[in-house]
Write an enzyme that holds these catalytic residues in place. Sequence first.
Site, PDB file in Angstrom:
ATOM      1  N   LEU A  58      34.458  15.684  68.048  1.00 27.85           N
ATOM      2  CA  LEU A  58      34.306  16.664  69.136  1.00 27.85           C
ATOM      3  C   LEU A  58      35.236  17.867  68.951  1.00 27.85           C
ATOM      4  CD1 LEU A  58      33.906  14.326  72.263  1.00 27.85           C
ATOM      5  CD2 LEU A  58      32.134  15.633  71.070  1.00 27.85           C
ATOM      6  N   ARG A  59      36.192  17.747  68.017  1.00 29.24           N
ATOM      7  CA  ARG A  59      37.043  18.875  67.564  1.00 29.24           C
ATOM      8  C   ARG A  59      38.066  19.372  68.584  1.00 29.24           C
ATOM      9  NH1 ARG A  59      36.106  17.516  62.591  1.00 29.24           N
ATOM     10  NH2 ARG A  59      34.305  18.459  61.562  1.00 29.24           N
ATOM     11  N   ASN A  89      40.815  12.984  64.326  1.00 31.94           N
ATOM     12  CA  ASN A  89      41.370  14.041  63.463  1.00 31.94           C
ATOM     13  C   ASN A  89      41.290  15.427  64.100  1.00 31.94           C
ATOM     14  OD1 ASN A  89      38.578  14.109  63.179  1.00 31.94           O
ATOM     15  ND2 ASN A  89      38.635  14.695  61.022  1.00 31.94           N
ATOM     16  N   HIS A 229      30.470   5.031  57.851  1.00 28.65           N
ATOM     17  CA  HIS A 229      29.509   5.735  56.964  1.00 28.65           C
ATOM     18  C   HIS A 229      29.377   5.150  55.543  1.00 28.65           C
ATOM     19  CE1 HIS A 229      33.302   7.653  55.971  1.00 28.65           C
ATOM     20  NE2 HIS A 229      33.272   8.477  56.973  1.00 28.65           N
ATOM     21  N   ASP A 302      28.448  10.558  62.621  1.00 28.54           N
ATOM     22  CA  ASP A 302      29.446  11.380  61.915  1.00 28.54           C
ATOM     23  C   ASP A 302      29.186  12.868  62.165  1.00 28.54           C
ATOM     24  OD1 ASP A 302      31.671  12.112  60.486  1.00 28.54           O
ATOM     25  OD2 ASP A 302      30.902  11.490  58.525  1.00 28.54           O
TER      26      ASP A 302
HETATM   27 ZN    ZN Z   1      34.740   9.806  57.556  1.00 25.48          ZN
END
Ligand code: ZN
Length: 431
Positions: A58-59, A89, A229, A302
């Site tokens: 979602l940043r 992150n 993933h 992702d």
């Molecule tokens: Zn990743």
Amino acid sequence: MTWVVRGARLLGAEPTDLLLRDGRVQEIGTGLDAAGAQVVDADGLVALPGLVDLHTHLREPGREDAETVETGTRAAALGGFTAVHAMANTEPVADTAGVVEQVWRLGREAGHVDVRPVGAVTAGLRGERLAELGAMADSAAQVRVFSDDGRCVADAMLMRRALEYVKAFNGVIAQHAQDPRLTEDAQMNEGELAGRLGLRGWPSVAEEAIVARDVLLAAHVRSHVHVCHVSTQGSVEIIRVAKQRGFPVTAEVTPHHLLLTEDLAASYDPRFKVNPPLRTADDVAALREGLADGTIDAVATDHAPHPAEDKECEWDAAAFGMLGLETALSVVQATMVDTGLLDWAGVAERLSAAPARIGRCDTGDRAQGRPLAQGEPANLVLVDPSASGTVDARELASLSRNTPYDGRALPGRVVATFLRGRPTVLDGKLA
Ligand SMILES: [Zn+2]
């Protein structure tokens, strides 16, 4: 707020009505009605439980030029999701109770889906020492999924300690499996094509070596590892053997790894640059088979928004990642349902029930991934599988435009999404 959903095909079965009241499915049957109820005509639509994404970027905080909690969760609702797990992150990294509570609060304020923050495994994602896992678990956000996603927890001892630590509160470590030394400056799948294109290769073994190590570690300390993933045939085979042996492992695959192959890199179009990279047709076939037979538990998007300046540049300089929330269900329909590999009940298991269980959000007041049955939370999506359309990047709700499907025809359309009995999407638009 009372709604009657008229004539929906529950998991693709015969048409029936659903009465939604006080946030729950009050009744399922034919000819349902209630005084003052609003009606949705679901003729020809398939009803699935609200989708749950284990892997969303979602940043926010920090990269609000790429996405915000508001815009990312709008995209999620439009894609049929009622819950997303927000990766750690961000800037600052979600490695303290303070940051995960901030993301959780922003999700509540936006109100489009439930936002479940993922906590970092290591402080600052630096891979040196564990983050404040216990404090994040005890926070208002009640974090249960921890991941350094974007980076791999490469240090075996740190990975062991993290797995041991989260057992105390039934947590799970979600690993981004990428050996850093084997992928230095890597740009695309290693192989003949990478050689021809002059792009540094990213070998399958860089993923598979970490997956093999981590399933063994998880078995050794009897704690749950989740593989993010999965992208290679070899990883599927390792996970299949691990599950046969009863190891505590689960895994996810992205929609793009179910559909796209490395051949797209020949265009040098950075929209197809992603981590892990697009692989070969044999890998795609193995991933589909693994998802169909349950080796891979869940589909996770992702969703990785990037602003134009990070994507509209030379391949080598471009950021890794693709949008995914608004197209996920269509890609799963194209690759798994329309090919006969999964029925709609299978889709519900892999996009709702399994990710909710893995994310530890399948119980309690705000339970997700529950079956569509009387008394259960009224989280559902209505999809028109006979619809078809062409993806237009400019029409997406995400703040970013880096979809790999721009101009591509995909089947199916999300018509409505309900979160605890309240429509978040109606007629394919935000309600
Ligand atoms: Zn990743």
